[in-house]
Design an enzyme around this catalytic site. Structure first.
Site, PDB file in Angstrom:
ATOM      1  N   GLY A 133       0.820  -1.207   0.000  1.00 44.07           N
ATOM      2  CA  GLY A 133       0.000   0.000   0.000  1.00 44.07           C
ATOM      3  C   GLY A 133       0.850   1.252   0.000  1.00 44.07           C
ATOM      4  CG  ASP A 134       3.385   2.452   3.303  1.00 44.67           C
ATOM      5  OD1 ASP A 134       2.576   3.367   3.471  1.00 44.67           O
ATOM      6  OD2 ASP A 134       3.800   1.740   4.235  1.00 44.67           O
ATOM      7  CG  LEU A 135       6.541  -0.256  -1.491  1.00 45.49           C
ATOM      8  CD1 LEU A 135       6.965  -1.703  -1.677  1.00 45.49           C
ATOM      9  CD2 LEU A 135       7.751   0.667  -1.566  1.00 45.49           C
TER      10      LEU A 135
END
Length: 403
Positions: free
Chosen positions: A169-171
């Site tokens: 999700g961050d990436l």
């Protein structure tokens, strides 16, 4: 022959921390933008405290912060906040991943920033979006993976829901934001104006639901954990050979026929259970057992070579060490070697995009030490050395080392 970097001349103020925003800014830096990483005092980006560590440096930090210059600045002081706004007036892009409302509290809302710099592009990443009933929720990757449904179909029936093995999700929110910034830079050529580019961990993961999302929207089918089998293609998944697992993907009818012949099970081609892909998906468990009987008689390397020769996608399941040792990975030049100011020679996976402007590699600057470039960058923004020295004495900024 030298090549101009694609984003040469673009200046980025990276106010973000942890992973999503820094990953976005790193992508822009890889493409040639000059990225100024603004880190709060006293400790800098929170990710610097996350292990494991190479020496006293977080490898988590190292993974997302190359091609940046670090400026250590006391955000909370009135002088530090003023410096930040003045710097924002002189760059092309600001990247932030604060909670909704924090930029407004800092006097850096979109309207305030555009009053200073109408051409500015503001890239904003939140956990759940800037509006809506869950917009105030903390944005943590695994929470977003669960919320977006990703964990519900990842794993096996036996394991139950599983998170993806990296902070996807961050990436991906960082990648989506970088794509949006590129679009805004292009649009600015014709409009002359900047704009806000916004995404969230939730929106980014929803945007990756792909066929699983479309199955529900079109057919009302709710995907469940299916382990290592493909959700809609068979045989496509992990199969046991003599010395361990390999992945086989017979995605077309022709590939299925070739596979059946190769393993000595040509009779299955006319078996009513396996005539079409839909039939094979329905009977995938039986098909897996039938295929693994002959596959278990030879090792993975032998089967992989024979399948690839027949045009059937196949390959071993490597661990990380195997992957980095793989000759194909080495041939593509995916790992770059450079000098870090305290760690010495280090290696890193570079940007996976190949284009003329990146022929000389990705890493121009190693991940910086905290405040390593404070004086240099502030001088670049027009502040006299005497003023910077006064700020250092007053702990408004900090100069790290070495340069």
């Amino acid at each position: 022959m030298s090549h101009t970097l694609p984003l040469a001349g673009i200046k980025v103020l990276d106010l973000s921390r942890a992973l999503s925003g820094p990953f976005c800014a790193m992508i822009l830096g890889d493409l040639g933008a000059e990225v100024f990483k603004i880190e709060p005092l006293p400790g800098g980006d929170m990710v610097r405290e996350w292990g494991p560590f190479a020496g006293d440096t977080s490898v988590y930090y190292l993974s997302g912060n190359r091609n940046k210059k670090s400026v250590a600045l006391n955000f909370r002081s009135s002088e530090g906040a003023r410096i930040l706004r003045e710097m924002a007036a002189k760059v092309d892009v600001v990247v932030e991943n604060f909670r909704p409302g924090v930029m407004e509290q800092m006097g850096m809302s979109l309207a305030e920033l555009h009053a200073l710099n109408p051409a500015l592009i503001l890239a904003s990443i939140t956990g759940f979006g800037s509006h809506g009933p869950k917009s105030s929720w903390p944005g943590f990757d695994q929470v977003a993976q669960g919320f977006a449904g990703f964990m519900s179909f990842t794993g096996s029936p036996e394991s139950g829901p599983q998170r993806v093995g990296v902070a996807i999700g961050d990436l991906t929110s960082g990648m989506w934001a970088a794509v949006g910034v590129l679009g805004a830079v292009i649009q600015r050529h014709s409009s002359g104006h900047g704009q806000k580019v916004e995404t969230s961990l939730l929106a980014s993961l929803m945007g990756l639901l792909s066929v699983q999302g479309q199955r529900y929207l079109s057919l009302g089918e709710v995907a469940r954990p299916a382990g290592n089998v493909h959700p809609v293609i068979a045989p496509y998944g992990v199969f046991e050979a003599q010395d361990g697992p390999l992945t086989v993907g017979a995605a077309t009818q022709d590939q299925w026929v070739k596979l059946a012949r190769l393993v000595g099970l040509e009779n299955l081609v006319s078996d009513p259970r396996f005539l079409t892909n839909a039939d094979r998906v329905q009977h995938r468990t039986e098909l897996k057992a039938l295929l693994e009987a002959p596959l278990g008689r030879q090792d993975r390397a032998t089967w992989t070579a024979r399948m690839v020769e027949q045009g059937i996608p196949a390959g071993p399941i490597n661990d990380i060490a195997d992957a980095f040792a793989e000759p194909q990975v080495q041939a593509l030049g995916l790992v770059e070697t450079f000098e870090h100011p305290t760690l010495g020679t280090m290696r890193q996976v570079g940007n996976p995009v190949t284009m003329d402007g990146l022929r000389d590699g990705t890493v121009r600057l190693p991940p910086p030490l905290l405040g390593q470039h404070t004086s240099e960058v502030l001088a670049e923004f027009g502040y006299p050395a005497s003023q910077v020295e006064e700020w250092i004495r007053n702990r408004v900024v900090m100069q790290g080392g070495p340069l």
